[in-house]
Enzyme design. Structure first.
Site, short mmCIF file in Angstrom:
data_model
loop_
_atom_site.label_atom_id
_atom_site.label_comp_id
_atom_site.label_asym_id
_atom_site.label_seq_id
_atom_site.Cartn_x
_atom_site.Cartn_y
_atom_site.Cartn_z
N TYR A 247 0.84 -1.19 0.00
CA TYR A 247 0.00 0.00 0.00
C TYR A 247 0.89 1.25 0.00
O TYR A 247 2.10 1.17 -0.12
CB TYR A 247 -0.99 -0.07 1.15
CG TYR A 247 -1.92 -1.26 1.01
CD1 TYR A 247 -2.62 -1.48 -0.17
CD2 TYR A 247 -2.05 -2.20 2.03
CE1 TYR A 247 -3.45 -2.58 -0.33
CE2 TYR A 247 -2.87 -3.32 1.86
CZ TYR A 247 -3.56 -3.51 0.69
OH TYR A 247 -4.37 -4.61 0.52
N ARG B 231 2.97 -1.04 10.96
CA ARG B 231 3.06 -2.32 10.23
C ARG B 231 3.97 -2.12 9.02
O ARG B 231 3.78 -1.21 8.21
CB ARG B 231 1.69 -2.81 9.79
CG ARG B 231 1.75 -4.04 8.88
CD ARG B 231 0.42 -4.76 8.77
NE ARG B 231 0.24 -5.65 9.90
CZ ARG B 231 -0.77 -6.54 10.01
NH1 ARG B 231 -1.70 -6.60 9.07
NH2 ARG B 231 -0.86 -7.31 11.07
N LEU C 48 0.07 -17.06 10.53
CA LEU C 48 -0.03 -18.50 10.73
C LEU C 48 0.47 -18.95 12.11
O LEU C 48 0.99 -20.05 12.26
CB LEU C 48 0.69 -19.26 9.61
CG LEU C 48 0.21 -18.97 8.19
CD1 LEU C 48 0.95 -19.84 7.18
CD2 LEU C 48 -1.29 -19.18 8.06
#
Length: 390
Positions: free
Chosen positions: A214, A262, A334
Site C-alpha cells: 500500500y 506495520r 499462521l
C-alpha cells in the site's frame, strides 16, 4: 523405590526421567504465568495480555461507514479475551480504499460510528486500536470473494489512483499518477485529520499501515519508487514519506498513547525492500522515539514475490528486527496454536503475537489458549462462564 504407577501427575504434567534413578524422577509442570498472558504496557496503555487481533479487512462497509458487522466482529474478539483489538485498515480518503466496501475516517459521521465500537471493546477489557492507511496504486479492486480484480468506474471503482511513481502494481492494473509535492502535502493533511478523529472516537492505540504494497510501502520499496526528487532514490529519500506520516500522526496523536507501525520487512523479490533496510529503519525509529512497536509482516508489493509459507514463517523477521534495533516487535502470520504463540514470546522473538486467521476461526481463542497453557486468573465473561467445561 517409588512405584511408577503411584507417582502423582496432573493434567498437562510431563515426567522427566533422569539418569539418577526412578527416585529422582520429578514432575515438570507448565508455568502458571505463561508469557502470552502477562500484561504488557506501551506508554500509558496497559493490556491484559500479549495477544493482538490483527487488522483484517472485512469488506463489509458502505461508503466508508462501519456497521453492525464490524461491531459484532470486533466486540466478539474483545469479549473473547484478546488484549489488543485493532480495526481493519481504515482509510484516510475515498480513493485510498482498497475496495468500495472498505472503511474510512474522512468525516465525523464515520468517526461516530467507530466510537461506538471503541467504547464497547474497551468495556470488555481490551485495548481498542485502529489502523489507518491508504491503498495507493492497489486501490479500487473487488472483494476477495468477487475476484479481487481491478474495478472500473462503471463497476463501482475509481480511476484517479496515486502512488510514488506511475507504475502499475501488475499487468492489467491501472497506472497511477505519481504524487506531486502538493498531493503529498494533502495526503499528510488527510492523515492528520483522520488521526484526530481516531483520537476523538476513543481509540487508545493507533497503527500506521506501511506494509503489503500500500501507499507507504510503495514509497519505501525501490521496486515501486522510481522518483528522482527528495522522496525517492536513496534510502533516506524513500523513507521520507513514512517519516513525515509519523510526524503528521504524532502531531494529532497524544504523547501518552502508543503508535505501532506495520511494515513488510521484505518484498521477497530481489532488488526490493528487504530485512537489512527494515532493521536500518527500525533503528532510526527507535532513536526518534515516536513509534513503539513494529508489526512485522512481509510481501504484497510485487506479484513476483516468492514467499516460503509455513506456520510462523514471519517470526524470524520480528526476531531480527527486535534483536538488531532494540525496538519492540509483533510477530504475525499462521501463528495458530497456543504453544507456538507462547514459544514466540518465551524465546524473546517478539513482544506481541498478532493473530489473524486463528481469531477469525475462533473469537474465544485467547480463553481456550489460557486453558491449554494452564494460565491462572484468566476469566471468561460472566455471561459465558457456564460454557467453560475444559
Amino acid at each position: 523405590m517409588t512405584d511408577h504407577a503411584s507417582t502423582p501427575t496432573e493434567p498437562g504434567a510431563v515426567i522427566d526421567s533422569r539418569s539418577g534413578g526412578e527416585d529422582e524422577r520429578r514432575i515438570l509442570r507448565r508455568d502458571p504465568d505463561p508469557h502470552l498472558f502477562r500484561p504488557v504496557q506501551f506508554r500509558s496503555v496497559k493490556a491484559r495480555n500479549r495477544i493482538m487481533l490483527s487488522p483484517m479487512c472485512q469488506y463489509s462497509g458502505d461508503d466508508g461507514f462501519s456497521n453492525d458487522w464490524h461491531f459484532m466482529h470486533l466486540g466478539a474478539r474483545a469479549a473473547g479475551g484478546a488484549g489488543w483489538v485493532f480495526t481493519e485498515a481504515v482509510h484516510i480518503e475515498p480513493r485510498g480504499r482498497i475496495t468500495p466496501h472498505c472503511l474510512g475516517l474522512w468525516n465525523d459521521e464515520q468517526r461516530d460510528r467507530l466510537a461506538r465500537i471503541a467504547t464497547f471493546v474497551e468495556a470488555q477489557g481490551a485495548v481498542p486500536g485502529i489502523q489507518l492507511g491508504h491503498a495507493g496504486r492497489k486501490a479500487s479492486v473487488g472483494r476477495p470473494w468477487e475476484g479481487a480484480r481491478p474495478l472500473t468506474p462503471a463497476e463501482g471503482g475509481w480511476a484517479d489512483l496515486v502512488s510514488a511513481s506511475p507504475l502499475p502494481y501488475a499487468r492489467g492494473w491501472a497506472t497511477p499518477e505519481a504524487m506531486s509535492l502538493d498531493r503529498i502535502g494533502e495526503s499528510l493533511a488527510d492523515l492528520g485529520a483522520s488521526v484526530r478523529r481516531a483520537r476523538e472516537a476513543g481509540f487508545k492505540a493507533l497503527e500506521l499501515h506501511g506494509a503489503h504494497g500500500y501507499l507507504i510501502h510503495q514509497f519505501l520499496s525501490p521496486l515501486s519508487n522510481r522518483r528522482d526528487d527528495a522522496y525517492g532514490g536513496s534510502f533516506e529519500g524513500r523513507i521520507r514519506f513514512l517519516l513525515e506520516s509519523i510526524e503528521a500522526t504524532r502531531a494529532e496523536w497524544p504523547e501518552e498513547l502508543p503508535l505501532f507501525l506495520r511494515i513488510s520487512c521484505t518484498d521477497w523479490v530481489e532488488g526490493g525492500w528487504d530485512l537489512v533496510q527494515t532493521v536500518r529503519l527500525a533503528s532510526l525509529l527507535k532513536e526518534r522515539g515516536q513509534v513503539d512497536l513494529i508489526d512485522c509482516s512481509s510481501g504484497g508489493n510485487d506479484p513476483r514475490q516468492a514467499i516460503p509459507i509455513h506456520p510462523g514463517y514471519q517470526v524470524p523477521l520480528a526476531q531480527a528486527v527486535r534483536a538488531r534495533s532494540g525496538i519492540a516487535t509483533g510477530a504475525v502470520c499462521l501463528i495458530h496454536s497456543p504453544d507456538l504463540a507462547e514459544s514466540v514470546l518465551a524465546n524473546g522473538q517478539a513482544d506481541l503475537v498478532i493473530l489473524g486467521r486463528a481469531l477469525l476461526a475462533d473469537p474465544v481463542w485467547p480463553l481456550r489458549a489460557a486453558e491449554a497453557l494452564k494460565a491462572r486468573n484468566v476469566a471468561w465473561p460472566r455471561q459465558y462462564e457456564r460454557s467453560n467445561i475444559f
